[in-house]
Design a protein around this motif. Structure first.
Motif, PDB file in Angstrom:
ATOM      1  N   SER A 185       0.822  -1.195   0.000  1.00  0.00           N
ATOM      2  CA  SER A 185       0.000   0.000   0.000  1.00  0.00           C
ATOM      3  C   SER A 185       0.861   1.253   0.000  1.00  0.00           C
ATOM      4  CB  SER A 185      -0.893  -0.008   1.245  1.00  0.00           C
ATOM      5  OG  SER A 185      -1.557   1.230   1.384  1.00  0.00           O
ATOM      6  N   PRO A 186       0.395   2.312  -0.691  1.00  0.00           N
ATOM      7  CA  PRO A 186       1.108   3.588  -0.625  1.00  0.00           C
ATOM      8  C   PRO A 186       0.680   4.435   0.573  1.00  0.00           C
ATOM      9  CG  PRO A 186      -0.709   3.793  -2.138  1.00  0.00           C
ATOM     10  CD  PRO A 186      -0.726   2.354  -1.654  1.00  0.00           C
ATOM     11  N   LEU A 187      -0.313   3.949   1.329  1.00  0.00           N
ATOM     12  CA  LEU A 187      -0.881   4.751   2.407  1.00  0.00           C
ATOM     13  C   LEU A 187      -0.076   4.659   3.696  1.00  0.00           C
ATOM     14  CD1 LEU A 187      -4.718   4.094   2.095  1.00  0.00           C
ATOM     15  CD2 LEU A 187      -3.372   5.971   1.145  1.00  0.00           C
ATOM     16  N   VAL A 188       0.074   5.807   4.347  1.00  0.00           N
ATOM     17  CA  VAL A 188       0.615   5.868   5.705  1.00  0.00           C
ATOM     18  C   VAL A 188      -0.411   6.626   6.541  1.00  0.00           C
ATOM     19  CG1 VAL A 188       2.435   6.764   7.190  1.00  0.00           C
ATOM     20  CG2 VAL A 188       3.020   5.786   4.958  1.00  0.00           C
ATOM     21  N   ALA A 189      -0.944   5.980   7.560  1.00  0.00           N
ATOM     22  CA  ALA A 189      -1.953   6.596   8.421  1.00  0.00           C
ATOM     23  C   ALA A 189      -1.256   7.317   9.570  1.00  0.00           C
ATOM     24  CB  ALA A 189      -2.893   5.536   8.970  1.00  0.00           C
ATOM     25  N   ILE A 190      -1.648   8.558   9.794  1.00  0.00           N
ATOM     26  CA  ILE A 190      -1.068   9.365  10.869  1.00  0.00           C
ATOM     27  C   ILE A 190      -2.206   9.803  11.780  1.00  0.00           C
ATOM     28  CG2 ILE A 190       0.386  11.330  11.436  1.00  0.00           C
ATOM     29  CD1 ILE A 190       1.306  11.307   8.498  1.00  0.00           C
ATOM     30  N   ILE A 191      -2.135   9.389  13.037  1.00  0.00           N
ATOM     31  CA  ILE A 191      -3.201   9.674  13.999  1.00  0.00           C
ATOM     32  C   ILE A 191      -2.644  10.613  15.059  1.00  0.00           C
ATOM     33  CG2 ILE A 191      -4.784   8.663  15.681  1.00  0.00           C
ATOM     34  CD1 ILE A 191      -4.727   6.094  14.014  1.00  0.00           C
ATOM     35  N   VAL A 192      -3.231  11.803  15.165  1.00  0.00           N
ATOM     36  CA  VAL A 192      -2.733  12.829  16.079  1.00  0.00           C
ATOM     37  C   VAL A 192      -3.831  13.241  17.061  1.00  0.00           C
ATOM     38  CG1 VAL A 192      -1.046  13.697  14.412  1.00  0.00           C
ATOM     39  CG2 VAL A 192      -3.345  14.708  14.482  1.00  0.00           C
ATOM     40  N   PRO A 193      -3.455  13.812  18.213  1.00  0.00           N
ATOM     41  CA  PRO A 193      -4.472  14.219  19.185  1.00  0.00           C
ATOM     42  C   PRO A 193      -5.287  15.430  18.756  1.00  0.00           C
ATOM     43  CG  PRO A 193      -2.315  13.914  20.231  1.00  0.00           C
ATOM     44  CD  PRO A 193      -2.095  13.922  18.758  1.00  0.00           C
ATOM     45  N   SER A 194      -4.679  16.335  17.951  1.00  0.00           N
ATOM     46  CA  SER A 194      -5.345  17.593  17.632  1.00  0.00           C
ATOM     47  C   SER A 194      -4.726  18.201  16.378  1.00  0.00           C
ATOM     48  CB  SER A 194      -5.206  18.573  18.806  1.00  0.00           C
ATOM     49  OG  SER A 194      -5.582  19.884  18.441  1.00  0.00           O
ATOM     50  N   LEU A 195      -5.514  18.950  15.631  1.00  0.00           N
ATOM     51  CA  LEU A 195      -4.976  19.740  14.531  1.00  0.00           C
ATOM     52  C   LEU A 195      -5.008  21.231  14.841  1.00  0.00           C
ATOM     53  CD1 LEU A 195      -6.285  17.980  11.295  1.00  0.00           C
ATOM     54  CD2 LEU A 195      -3.975  17.972  12.237  1.00  0.00           C
ATOM     55  N   SER A 196      -5.590  21.613  15.974  1.00  0.00           N
ATOM     56  CA  SER A 196      -5.618  23.024  16.367  1.00  0.00           C
ATOM     57  C   SER A 196      -4.321  23.428  17.061  1.00  0.00           C
ATOM     58  CB  SER A 196      -6.809  23.293  17.299  1.00  0.00           C
ATOM     59  OG  SER A 196      -6.690  22.540  18.498  1.00  0.00           O
ATOM     60  N   ASN A 197      -3.532  22.447  17.481  1.00  0.00           N
ATOM     61  CA  ASN A 197      -2.259  22.711  18.149  1.00  0.00           C
ATOM     62  C   ASN A 197      -1.148  22.649  17.106  1.00  0.00           C
ATOM     63  OD1 ASN A 197       0.156  22.559  19.667  1.00  0.00           O
ATOM     64  ND2 ASN A 197      -0.942  21.650  21.401  1.00  0.00           N
ATOM     65  N   ILE A 198      -0.387  23.741  16.961  1.00  0.00           N
ATOM     66  CA  ILE A 198       0.647  23.813  15.930  1.00  0.00           C
ATOM     67  C   ILE A 198       1.736  22.771  16.121  1.00  0.00           C
ATOM     68  CG2 ILE A 198       2.138  25.492  17.096  1.00  0.00           C
ATOM     69  CD1 ILE A 198       2.453  26.848  14.311  1.00  0.00           C
ATOM     70  N   VAL A 199       1.883  22.244  17.345  1.00  0.00           N
ATOM     71  CA  VAL A 199       2.869  21.187  17.588  1.00  0.00           C
ATOM     72  C   VAL A 199       2.651  20.027  16.622  1.00  0.00           C
ATOM     73  CG1 VAL A 199       3.569  19.417  19.245  1.00  0.00           C
ATOM     74  CG2 VAL A 199       3.304  21.789  19.986  1.00  0.00           C
ATOM     75  N   PHE A 200       1.406  19.584  16.496  1.00  0.00           N
ATOM     76  CA  PHE A 200       1.113  18.429  15.648  1.00  0.00           C
ATOM     77  C   PHE A 200       1.131  18.807  14.166  1.00  0.00           C
ATOM     78  CE2 PHE A 200      -1.114  17.791  19.748  1.00  0.00           C
ATOM     79  CZ  PHE A 200      -0.202  16.871  20.255  1.00  0.00           C
ATOM     80  N   ALA A 201       0.790  20.044  13.863  1.00  0.00           N
ATOM     81  CA  ALA A 201       0.910  20.505  12.476  1.00  0.00           C
ATOM     82  C   ALA A 201       2.372  20.471  12.032  1.00  0.00           C
ATOM     83  CB  ALA A 201       0.346  21.916  12.341  1.00  0.00           C
ATOM     84  N   ASP A 202       3.283  20.833  12.930  1.00  0.00           N
ATOM     85  CA  ASP A 202       4.714  20.778  12.616  1.00  0.00           C
ATOM     86  C   ASP A 202       5.162  19.338  12.354  1.00  0.00           C
ATOM     87  OD1 ASP A 202       5.049  23.498  12.809  1.00  0.00           O
ATOM     88  OD2 ASP A 202       5.903  23.475  14.819  1.00  0.00           O
ATOM     89  N   VAL A 203       4.700  18.420  13.189  1.00  0.00           N
ATOM     90  CA  VAL A 203       5.050  17.007  12.995  1.00  0.00           C
ATOM     91  C   VAL A 203       4.551  16.521  11.635  1.00  0.00           C
ATOM     92  CG1 VAL A 203       4.661  14.649  13.817  1.00  0.00           C
ATOM     93  CG2 VAL A 203       5.095  16.481  15.457  1.00  0.00           C
ATOM     94  N   LEU A 204       3.310  16.841  11.305  1.00  0.00           N
ATOM     95  CA  LEU A 204       2.746  16.427  10.025  1.00  0.00           C
ATOM     96  C   LEU A 204       3.522  17.017   8.854  1.00  0.00           C
ATOM     97  CD1 LEU A 204      -1.083  16.735  10.765  1.00  0.00           C
ATOM     98  CD2 LEU A 204       0.281  14.654  10.631  1.00  0.00           C
ATOM     99  N   SER A 205       3.990  18.244   9.003  1.00  0.00           N
ATOM    100  CA  SER A 205       4.784  18.863   7.957  1.00  0.00           C
ATOM    101  C   SER A 205       6.047  18.061   7.686  1.00  0.00           C
ATOM    102  CB  SER A 205       5.150  20.300   8.358  1.00  0.00           C
ATOM    103  OG  SER A 205       6.030  20.883   7.418  1.00  0.00           O
ATOM    104  N   GLY A 206       6.730  17.659   8.745  1.00  0.00           N
ATOM    105  CA  GLY A 206       7.940  16.865   8.576  1.00  0.00           C
ATOM    106  C   GLY A 206       7.670  15.511   7.955  1.00  0.00           C
ATOM    107  N   VAL A 207       6.574  14.880   8.367  1.00  0.00           N
ATOM    108  CA  VAL A 207       6.224  13.550   7.845  1.00  0.00           C
ATOM    109  C   VAL A 207       5.878  13.614   6.363  1.00  0.00           C
ATOM    110  CG1 VAL A 207       4.517  11.704   7.922  1.00  0.00           C
ATOM    111  CG2 VAL A 207       5.440  12.610  10.048  1.00  0.00           C
ATOM    112  N   THR A 208       4.973  14.512   5.996  1.00  0.00           N
ATOM    113  CA  THR A 208       4.434  14.516   4.643  1.00  0.00           C
ATOM    114  C   THR A 208       5.481  14.865   3.599  1.00  0.00           C
ATOM    115  OG1 THR A 208       3.628  16.782   4.990  1.00  0.00           O
ATOM    116  CG2 THR A 208       2.069  14.985   5.362  1.00  0.00           C
ATOM    117  N   LYS A 209       6.376  15.783   3.919  1.00  0.00           N
ATOM    118  CA  LYS A 209       7.410  16.144   2.946  1.00  0.00           C
ATOM    119  C   LYS A 209       8.285  14.938   2.606  1.00  0.00           C
ATOM    120  CE  LYS A 209       7.712  21.066   4.028  1.00  0.00           C
ATOM    121  NZ  LYS A 209       8.522  22.143   4.630  1.00  0.00           N
ATOM    122  N   ALA A 210       8.642  14.168   3.622  1.00  0.00           N
ATOM    123  CA  ALA A 210       9.480  12.992   3.385  1.00  0.00           C
ATOM    124  C   ALA A 210       8.722  11.898   2.643  1.00  0.00           C
ATOM    125  CB  ALA A 210      10.022  12.461   4.717  1.00  0.00           C
TER     126      ALA A 210
END
Length: 343
Positions: free
Chosen positions: A77-102
């Motif tokens: 599968s090409p899918l990678v599931a990412i489960i985070v506690p919140s999207l309103s907290n920039i902490v998790f947005a930063d993590v997602l930014s690092g993941v998705t670019k790679a």
């Protein structure tokens, strides 16, 4: 005279456009389905003229390839599931930014889900995403329900736990020690001469990483023979408003306080605003310390002292380890205490 019967109203289902399939693309392009498949996968032999006809048909019809079906028919599968506690907290947005670019650089597709810090909701989301047979599941933290852990162990996919290394990892963990961050924060305040220290935090029952930092902070004080002078733990998620109200409540009790440690920068920023509103001199009358070193707190008139956490790097490194097929391991990226101008 009779009235003609009116046509029944169309339902949303009736109005839905028909699904465009590979067969439709093949018919539009005047080639076989196997040829369309080769062109879309960019694999096998076909002429540039054929490729142009197929891509013109794809554009005209608005065809979207079924990546899931393609993955099930191939090697993975090409899918990678990412489960985070919140999207309103920039902490998790930063993590997602690092993941998705790679991931995107290697042709993988990230899909997201949000738990709202609810372990039962996380379990339900893990069950839902595993039904799509992702190549990997990424989660924040190491604490999960027994059901979640059983499903992840049995899934056969890679499991990457992010932003925490204080506990037992299922497969790969990338982050830092929250307990040690709390302990070192206490040590830093003590080294700066503060002794009457209060804590203002948010809901520790759900945000377990904040709880680990709090425990580490208490340990750091205890190592110096001290206890908290005051504490206020709000029964709510972290926010600027809760931080402001929390500090106001602590100071209203009248005990001498010379420094306040906040559970994170959202809360610390609220405390900072309270001090500005009440004309409380920082750090002369009271010192403020946060956690995460958010950009907004680096650009207040007095940059707020905090702890820099490698959020983007955590996401990027986790994605790289997955893409490399790395063995199970724990990666400690560390943290850095940032003095700012509030201590």
């Amino acid at each position: 005279m009779t009235c003609a019967e009116s046509e029944p109203a169309l339902t949303p289902a009736d109005q839905k456009s028909p699904l465009i399939t590979l067969t439709d693309v093949a018919a539009e392009a005047g080639v076989g389905e196997s040829t369309v498949s080769r062109v879309l996968r960019n694999h096998g032999s076909f002429s540039e003229k054929t490729r142009a006809k197929v891509m013109a048909a794809v554009e005209k019809l608005g065809y979207v390839p079924n990546k899931i079906a393609g993955a099930l028919a191939s090697t993975g599968s090409p899918l990678v599931a990412i489960i985070v506690p919140s999207l309103s907290n920039i902490v998790f947005a930063d993590v997602l930014s690092g993941v998705t670019k790679a991931l995107e650089a290697k042709g993988h597709q990230a899909v997201f889900a949000v738990t709202d810090y609810d372990p039962a909701k996380e379990e339900a989301l893990v069950a839902a995403v595993l039904a799509w047979r992702p190549a990997a599941v990424m989660l924040v933290g190491l604490e999960h329900t027994d059901g979640t852990r059983r499903m992840l162990h049995a899934s056969g996919c890679r499991v990457l736990e992010l932003l925490d290394i204080d506990g037992e990892a299922i497969d790969i963990a990338v982050g830092f020690s929250h307990h040690e961050a709390g302990r070192q924060t206490a040590a830093r305040l003590l080294e700066s001469g503060y002794r009457n220290i209060a804590y203002v935090g948010h809901d520790l029952k759900h945000d377990m990483r904040s709880g680990k930092r709090f425990a580490g902070f208490l340990e750091g004080l205890a190592n110096a023979g001290l206890e908290l002078a005051e504490q206020e733990i709000r029964d709510a998620p972290s926010s600027v408003s809760e931080g402001r109200a929390g500090l106001a409540d602590v100071l209203s009790r009248g005990r001498p306080i010379d420094a306040v440690y906040f559970s994170n920068d959202d809360m610390a920023l609220g405390g900072y605003f309270h001090c500005l509103a009440e004309r409380i001199s920082i750090p002369d009358q009271i010192a403020l310390m946060g956690f995460n070193a958010l950009d907004i707190c680096r650009h207040t008139p007095q940059p707020i002292a905090s702890v820099f956490t490698p959020r983007i790097e955590t996401g990027r490194r986790a994605a790289e380890l997955f893409l490399e097929g790395a063995p199970s391991q724990v990666v400690d990226l560390g943290f850095t205490i940032v003095a700012g101008a509030t201590i």
